[in-house]
Design a protein around this motif. Structure first.
Motif, PDB file in Angstrom:
ATOM      1  N   ALA A  52       6.771  -2.072  35.860  1.00  0.00           N
ATOM      2  CA  ALA A  52       7.284  -1.058  36.805  1.00  0.00           C
ATOM      3  C   ALA A  52       6.514  -0.121  37.367  1.00  0.00           C
ATOM      4  CB  ALA A  52       7.171   0.610  35.120  1.00  0.00           C
ATOM      5  N   ASP A  53       5.516  -0.666  37.142  1.00  0.00           N
ATOM      6  CA  ASP A  53       4.395   0.347  39.116  1.00  0.00           C
ATOM      7  C   ASP A  53       5.593  -0.280  40.466  1.00  0.00           C
ATOM      8  OD1 ASP A  53       2.854   0.934  37.127  1.00  0.00           O
ATOM      9  OD2 ASP A  53       1.157  -0.179  37.221  1.00  0.00           O
ATOM     10  N   VAL A  54       5.768  -1.212  40.329  1.00  0.00           N
ATOM     11  CA  VAL A  54       6.237  -1.503  41.756  1.00  0.00           C
ATOM     12  C   VAL A  54       7.910  -1.636  42.025  1.00  0.00           C
ATOM     13  CG1 VAL A  54       4.367  -3.355  41.406  1.00  0.00           C
ATOM     14  CG2 VAL A  54       7.259  -4.115  41.080  1.00  0.00           C
ATOM     15  N   ALA A  55       8.171  -0.883  41.076  1.00  0.00           N
ATOM     16  CA  ALA A  55      10.028  -0.501  41.097  1.00  0.00           C
ATOM     17  C   ALA A  55      10.302   0.547  42.212  1.00  0.00           C
ATOM     18  CB  ALA A  55      10.049   0.583  39.871  1.00  0.00           C
ATOM     19  N   ASP A  56       9.747   1.531  42.911  1.00  0.00           N
ATOM     20  CA  ASP A  56       9.897   1.520  43.664  1.00  0.00           C
ATOM     21  C   ASP A  56      10.195   0.971  45.308  1.00  0.00           C
ATOM     22  OD1 ASP A  56      10.661   4.258  42.923  1.00  0.00           O
ATOM     23  OD2 ASP A  56       8.405   4.984  43.194  1.00  0.00           O
ATOM     24  N   HIS A  57       9.149   0.645  45.232  1.00  0.00           N
ATOM     25  CA  HIS A  57       8.992  -0.688  46.366  1.00  0.00           C
ATOM     26  C   HIS A  57       9.893  -1.828  46.550  1.00  0.00           C
ATOM     27  CE1 HIS A  57       5.790  -3.942  48.291  1.00  0.00           C
ATOM     28  NE2 HIS A  57       6.639  -2.970  49.450  1.00  0.00           N
ATOM     29  N   THR A  86       8.015  -2.410  32.077  1.00  0.00           N
ATOM     30  CA  THR A  86       9.094  -2.648  32.697  1.00  0.00           C
ATOM     31  C   THR A  86      10.023  -1.770  33.352  1.00  0.00           C
ATOM     32  OG1 THR A  86      10.330  -3.983  31.231  1.00  0.00           O
ATOM     33  CG2 THR A  86       8.574  -5.120  31.909  1.00  0.00           C
ATOM     34  N   VAL A  87      10.737  -2.373  34.177  1.00  0.00           N
ATOM     35  CA  VAL A  87      12.481  -1.899  34.861  1.00  0.00           C
ATOM     36  C   VAL A  87      13.573  -2.888  34.648  1.00  0.00           C
ATOM     37  CG1 VAL A  87      11.485   0.160  36.272  1.00  0.00           C
ATOM     38  CG2 VAL A  87      11.761  -1.568  37.070  1.00  0.00           C
ATOM     39  N   ARG A  88      13.885  -2.663  34.351  1.00  0.00           N
ATOM     40  CA  ARG A  88      15.523  -3.844  34.428  1.00  0.00           C
ATOM     41  C   ARG A  88      16.049  -3.254  35.454  1.00  0.00           C
ATOM     42  NH1 ARG A  88      20.030  -5.241  32.489  1.00  0.00           N
ATOM     43  NH2 ARG A  88      20.350  -7.491  31.873  1.00  0.00           N
ATOM     44  N   ILE A  89      16.298  -4.199  36.524  1.00  0.00           N
ATOM     45  CA  ILE A  89      17.446  -3.515  38.092  1.00  0.00           C
ATOM     46  C   ILE A  89      18.503  -4.808  37.817  1.00  0.00           C
ATOM     47  CG2 ILE A  89      17.306  -3.289  40.370  1.00  0.00           C
ATOM     48  CD1 ILE A  89      14.369  -3.234  39.895  1.00  0.00           C
ATOM     49  N   GLU A  90      19.643  -4.243  37.839  1.00  0.00           N
ATOM     50  CA  GLU A  90      20.740  -4.991  37.786  1.00  0.00           C
ATOM     51  C   GLU A  90      21.736  -4.702  38.798  1.00  0.00           C
ATOM     52  OE1 GLU A  90      22.672  -5.795  34.416  1.00  0.00           O
ATOM     53  OE2 GLU A  90      23.110  -3.837  33.548  1.00  0.00           O
ATOM     54  N   THR A  91      21.914  -5.326  39.742  1.00  0.00           N
ATOM     55  CA  THR A  91      22.964  -4.884  41.068  1.00  0.00           C
ATOM     56  C   THR A  91      23.733  -6.586  40.932  1.00  0.00           C
ATOM     57  OG1 THR A  91      23.294  -4.897  43.195  1.00  0.00           O
ATOM     58  CG2 THR A  91      21.569  -6.322  42.944  1.00  0.00           C
ATOM     59  N   VAL A  92      25.508  -5.796  41.407  1.00  0.00           N
ATOM     60  CA  VAL A  92      26.451  -6.854  41.828  1.00  0.00           C
ATOM     61  C   VAL A  92      26.441  -7.315  43.186  1.00  0.00           C
ATOM     62  CG1 VAL A  92      28.672  -7.208  41.808  1.00  0.00           C
ATOM     63  CG2 VAL A  92      27.398  -6.019  39.777  1.00  0.00           C
ATOM     64  N   ALA A  93      27.134  -8.548  43.470  1.00  0.00           N
ATOM     65  CA  ALA A  93      26.019  -8.904  44.799  1.00  0.00           C
ATOM     66  C   ALA A  93      27.146 -10.021  45.440  1.00  0.00           C
ATOM     67  CB  ALA A  93      25.404  -8.627  45.659  1.00  0.00           C
ATOM     68  N   ARG A  94      27.695  -9.803  46.622  1.00  0.00           N
ATOM     69  CA  ARG A  94      28.304 -11.389  46.926  1.00  0.00           C
ATOM     70  C   ARG A  94      27.210 -12.791  47.683  1.00  0.00           C
ATOM     71  NH1 ARG A  94      29.702  -8.370  52.208  1.00  0.00           N
ATOM     72  NH2 ARG A  94      27.926  -9.126  53.329  1.00  0.00           N
ATOM     73  N   ALA A  95      27.360 -13.621  47.290  1.00  0.00           N
ATOM     74  CA  ALA A  95      26.296 -14.824  47.334  1.00  0.00           C
ATOM     75  C   ALA A  95      25.495 -15.014  48.103  1.00  0.00           C
ATOM     76  CB  ALA A  95      27.862 -15.842  47.003  1.00  0.00           C
ATOM     77  N   PRO A 142      14.483   1.323  32.268  1.00  0.00           N
ATOM     78  CA  PRO A 142      12.550   1.229  31.752  1.00  0.00           C
ATOM     79  C   PRO A 142      12.961   0.701  30.248  1.00  0.00           C
ATOM     80  CG  PRO A 142      14.024   3.316  30.971  1.00  0.00           C
ATOM     81  CD  PRO A 142      15.585   2.770  32.016  1.00  0.00           C
ATOM     82  N   GLY A 143      11.544  -0.298  29.790  1.00  0.00           N
ATOM     83  CA  GLY A 143      11.575  -1.705  28.740  1.00  0.00           C
ATOM     84  C   GLY A 143      10.188  -1.833  28.505  1.00  0.00           C
ATOM     85  N   GLU A 144       9.898  -2.875  27.800  1.00  0.00           N
ATOM     86  CA  GLU A 144       8.758  -3.339  27.347  1.00  0.00           C
ATOM     87  C   GLU A 144       9.198  -4.728  27.442  1.00  0.00           C
ATOM     88  OE1 GLU A 144       5.929  -1.934  27.413  1.00  0.00           O
ATOM     89  OE2 GLU A 144       6.456   0.074  27.210  1.00  0.00           O
ATOM     90  N   GLY A 145       8.031  -5.231  28.502  1.00  0.00           N
ATOM     91  CA  GLY A 145       8.183  -6.789  29.230  1.00  0.00           C
ATOM     92  C   GLY A 145       6.984  -7.650  28.383  1.00  0.00           C
ATOM     93  N   VAL A 146       7.163  -8.982  27.760  1.00  0.00           N
ATOM     94  CA  VAL A 146       6.061  -9.488  27.657  1.00  0.00           C
ATOM     95  C   VAL A 146       6.405 -10.975  28.726  1.00  0.00           C
ATOM     96  CG1 VAL A 146       4.430 -11.064  25.811  1.00  0.00           C
ATOM     97  CG2 VAL A 146       5.135  -8.669  25.576  1.00  0.00           C
ATOM     98  N   TRP A 147       5.539 -11.188  29.543  1.00  0.00           N
ATOM     99  CA  TRP A 147       5.553 -13.660  29.963  1.00  0.00           C
ATOM    100  C   TRP A 147       4.373 -13.151  30.752  1.00  0.00           C
ATOM    101  CZ3 TRP A 147       8.112  -8.564  32.054  1.00  0.00           C
ATOM    102  CH2 TRP A 147       8.089  -8.945  33.156  1.00  0.00           C
ATOM    103  N   ARG A 148       4.484 -14.925  30.815  1.00  0.00           N
ATOM    104  CA  ARG A 148       3.364 -15.375  31.394  1.00  0.00           C
ATOM    105  C   ARG A 148       3.911 -15.902  32.973  1.00  0.00           C
ATOM    106  NH1 ARG A 148      -0.999 -19.729  29.843  1.00  0.00           N
ATOM    107  NH2 ARG A 148      -1.472 -17.320  29.391  1.00  0.00           N
TER     108      ARG A 148
END
Lengths: 102, 102, 102
Positions: A14-19, A57-66, A36-42
């Motif tokens: 979450a800390d890097v979301a704005d950047h 965490t933040v979960r960001i999604e966007t629809v874009a051209r290839a 917003p959410g909570e995540g666990v991963w290596r």
């Protein structure tokens, strides 16, 4: 009219979301949704080697051209994955009115 | 048994969530999950022309048969996209026990 | 290098989140993101027959190899779907650095 574009999903500490969102905008991404959410991963950080991320965490999604999706993934791989807890994937998304999307 | 159905994802300004969900139910959508978030995107409203949306959102998703997904997208394009900050996409989703889904 | 893996999305009643995540970890899932939400859907519980679920949810997603995704879906079908308000689907996801994922 329907058209198949690319859905980019990014999970980031979450800390890097704005950047990160400023970086996406600079690559031509024109819109997104953030949840917003909570995540666990290596993660495999350049400086520290493999460490476990476990936190907000933040979960960001966007629809874009290839082309935009490829530019985003290349930027994430070069700049973000080695330094921060960020992962991402791309999938197909069929939209109506594709003129709305970068 | 696995079967490929359609995953519909709708991002909408939070204010219209209840109205939109009632509309989906009227089209035969039998279930959904809703997640609050924050979104930014350019919308093309009938009355005002292009304006920027930036505010609270709901992220609605539902798994449906292809015919239901097409009816939902047609309804969104005709009624919702011209009036509200709403966008949506459809993708494939492989489920077990497809009998659970509209 | 890009590689296509499987994205598993699970929507579950919030009460069973911790138990479900422990079960996923035991099947080899190494990471996930969890987002709180609200869901409505019809479930078919072994003990009670069809009932409607309407309440707080967690939306869990994880990217995994095809074998892990199949093991997760089989476990959900055998243990979770008959007893709890849980549904799930699998879709394709193209990732960079696939070595990060189980």
């Amino acid at each position: 009219m329907a058209r198949t574009l690319r859905l980019i999903t990014i999970i980031a500490e979450a800390d890097v979301a704005d950047h990160l969102l400023r970086d996406l905008a600079a690559l031509g991404v024109r819109g997104w949704n953030v949840v917003p959410g909570e995540g666990v991963w290596r993660r495999a950080l350049e400086a520290e080697g493999p460490t476990d991320f476990d936190g907000p965490t933040v979960r960001i999604e966007t629809v874009a051209r290839a082309e935009t999706a490829e530019a985003v993934m290349a930027r994430l791989a070069a700049h973000w994955f080695p330094r921060y807890a960020v992962f991402a994937w791309v999938s197909d998304a069929t939209v109506l009115r594709p003129g709305k999307y970068a």
